[in-house]
Design an enzyme around this catalytic site. Sequence first.
Site, PDB file in Angstrom:
ATOM      1  CG  HIS A 127      -5.457  -0.022   6.673  1.00 22.68           C
ATOM      2  ND1 HIS A 127      -6.004   0.598   7.710  1.00 22.68           N
ATOM      3  CD2 HIS A 127      -5.817   0.581   5.693  1.00 22.68           C
ATOM      4  CE1 HIS A 127      -6.922   1.608   7.429  1.00 22.68           C
ATOM      5  NE2 HIS A 127      -6.963   1.486   6.253  1.00 22.68           N
ATOM      6  N   GLY A 185       1.765  -2.537   4.334  1.00 22.44           N
ATOM      7  CA  GLY A 185       2.482  -3.015   2.985  1.00 22.44           C
ATOM      8  C   GLY A 185       2.342  -2.118   1.668  1.00 22.44           C
ATOM      9  CG  ASP A 186       0.113   1.602   1.813  1.00 21.50           C
ATOM     10  OD1 ASP A 186       0.866   1.552   2.779  1.00 21.50           O
ATOM     11  OD2 ASP A 186      -0.731   2.135   1.661  1.00 21.50           O
ATOM     12  CG  HIS A 187       6.776   3.574   2.634  1.00 18.10           C
ATOM     13  ND1 HIS A 187       6.099   4.886   2.941  1.00 18.10           N
ATOM     14  CD2 HIS A 187       7.781   3.740   2.169  1.00 18.10           C
ATOM     15  CE1 HIS A 187       6.874   5.597   2.959  1.00 18.10           C
ATOM     16  NE2 HIS A 187       8.060   5.206   2.307  1.00 18.10           N
ATOM     17  N   GLY A 188       5.997   1.658  -0.616  1.00 21.30           N
ATOM     18  CA  GLY A 188       6.585   1.452  -1.690  1.00 21.30           C
ATOM     19  C   GLY A 188       5.637   1.868  -2.801  1.00 21.30           C
ATOM     20  CB  SER A 235       3.715   9.404   2.060  1.00 21.64           C
ATOM     21  OG  SER A 235       4.113   8.468   2.744  1.00 21.64           O
ATOM     22  N   GLY A 254       3.449  16.951  10.471  1.00 25.28           N
ATOM     23  CA  GLY A 254       3.282  15.320  11.010  1.00 25.28           C
ATOM     24  C   GLY A 254       3.027  15.326  12.491  1.00 25.28           C
ATOM     25  NE  ARG A 292      -2.833   3.017   8.448  1.00 29.83           N
ATOM     26  CZ  ARG A 292      -2.940   2.809   7.005  1.00 29.83           C
ATOM     27  NH1 ARG A 292      -2.633   2.096   6.206  1.00 29.83           N
ATOM     28  NH2 ARG A 292      -4.254   3.794   6.703  1.00 29.83           N
ATOM     29  CG  ASP A 302       9.644   4.045   9.351  1.00 27.79           C
ATOM     30  OD1 ASP A 302       8.602   3.788   9.932  1.00 27.79           O
ATOM     31  OD2 ASP A 302      10.212   5.160   8.904  1.00 27.79           O
TER      32      ASP A 302
END
Length: 588
Positions: free
Chosen positions: A228, A410-413, A455, A496, A553, A566
């Site tokens: 990823h 790079g995909d959190h948003g 998430s 978590g 990650r 973060d």
Amino acid sequence: MSETRDHATKKLMNSPEAIIPEMIEGMLSAHPDLLRLEGETGRAVVAVDGPRDGKVGIVVGGGSGHEPAFAGYVGRGLADAAAVGNVFASPSPEHIKEAAMAADGGAGVVFLYGNYTGDVLNFDMAAEECAEIGIDVRSVAVIDDVASAPPERAGERRGIAGDFFVFKVAGAAADMGLSLFEVEAAARRANAATLSMGVALSACSMPQTLKPNFEIGDDEMEIGMGLHGEPGMRRAKVDTADSVTDEMMEKILGEMPLAAGDEVAVLVNGLGSTGPMELYLVHRRVAQILAERQVTIHHSWVGEYCTSLEMAGASVTLMKLDTDLKRLLDHPCRTPALTVGAPPAPVAGATRTARDYAAAARAESVDRASLEAGGTVTPELFRAMMQAAGEAIAREKDHLSELDGVIGDGDHGVTMDIGWTAVRAELAAATPEDTISQTCTRAAKAFLDAVGASSGPLYATAFNTAGKAVADRLNLDAEATAAWVEGMLDGILSRGGAAPGDKTMIDAWKPAAEAARKAAKDGADALGVLQAAAEGAKAGAEATRDMESRRGRSKKLGTRSIGHVDPGAASTHVVLAAMTEALATGTA
């Protein structure tokens, strides 16, 4: 000159939102003799000839962007079904449960997936839901990436291209009619015998952003890169094919004891943009190294079997064979991505019990008259606050993804926006009579069904726990508002396993909950409590800048994660700040 994240990439697509269902539609139209879609979510890809009564079911799954993994391995003799997630995001528990229902033949089901936080959380939740409907599930997380953790912490390693061998072995064991115990044991034996290492030469880009998800110089490579875009062991100047292969093989062979006369299976895997010419150069050197050790290659596969969108680079995977593993590896299979031997013959007398995917309605009636009505935060106002949180995430999604691109994938948003968009749609269609607790339940299911990344389970559990914390309330006063914020924290902690200081969203939710409780104790009203929570989250998020990541990650970055906020902590502040502003407007 280095590749920068400001550079726009190009993709053949219609829209980012439609890319996964349209990809699945394309796979089905290309392979109608092998694949079909079952269930109600549109994410359970099932083998036309595979699932049958009395056979152990094999379910694989993970995020999209790794094609042909995972749906490409669905077919006779391999996986019975695949749960398909969004790009670089695990499928949701609902997707996985539907795949399990499709694969279940009454003999149990084995879940196989890469060892990533989001996959572990979602497959675990799916296993819990499967147990409730009578499906016995065993899970095996693939841990082949030697670059992601030292041998003494092998259980923490990522799953990369080694999925290929573990899936093949388990699928064969199930197709041969072995028991659930035996199929799980075969998968674990394959997992223990398989090691991989990769190298990346360029970044990939998410369909939603069209920007490289990490920066790397034109003359650089990342040794040990994850699938990823996670950083590897070190960054170096691009070297010769032989030198790069030597380094990968040295790391693998340092842990895999091979003696003269041993046999291995070899996979040289391309990550998306590396052509066969270069991959064969890598295999050439792998074969030379093994020949020097008098180790025999039983079979090799060279090509793209587990990719990372358009990333350039390659990985090498070895599986040390014994008699049983070799037999299972050679067992015939036929899938879109892999055919071994002659097409498997139909199983005489095979039957398949009809599936019922209709979701059971869980209508919960609430006697509103029995609820505590004191407080300024009404159910209607609470829904408006949740809508405002979703709108704020949509505005900040690019910024949040940029934060994640530095220390994650790079995909959190993007992921948060998908979840909150689903929440907004669900709440917009909800009945006005819903209580705040019922609104939280709706939000949890919507977020979980839409988001398969870590998430998803974390926020779903948080919403459910927070809703239960105020289930006796019609409206929220200061104390109840603090209880709701604390419930969010408790839910995330319970699901978590992260702790304060690990550089996660906990580091924002914990100070938010503490500030909310203190404000309530000091006599603040509901707005004051939520303002304190938002300020606590902001301070907590900023404090993560000086922390070294110990979870997820970004943990692989080590000290390289210091100096960066973060993204999960940052999005926590976005949510609470937006809810605070909406409450202030609603009570003005």
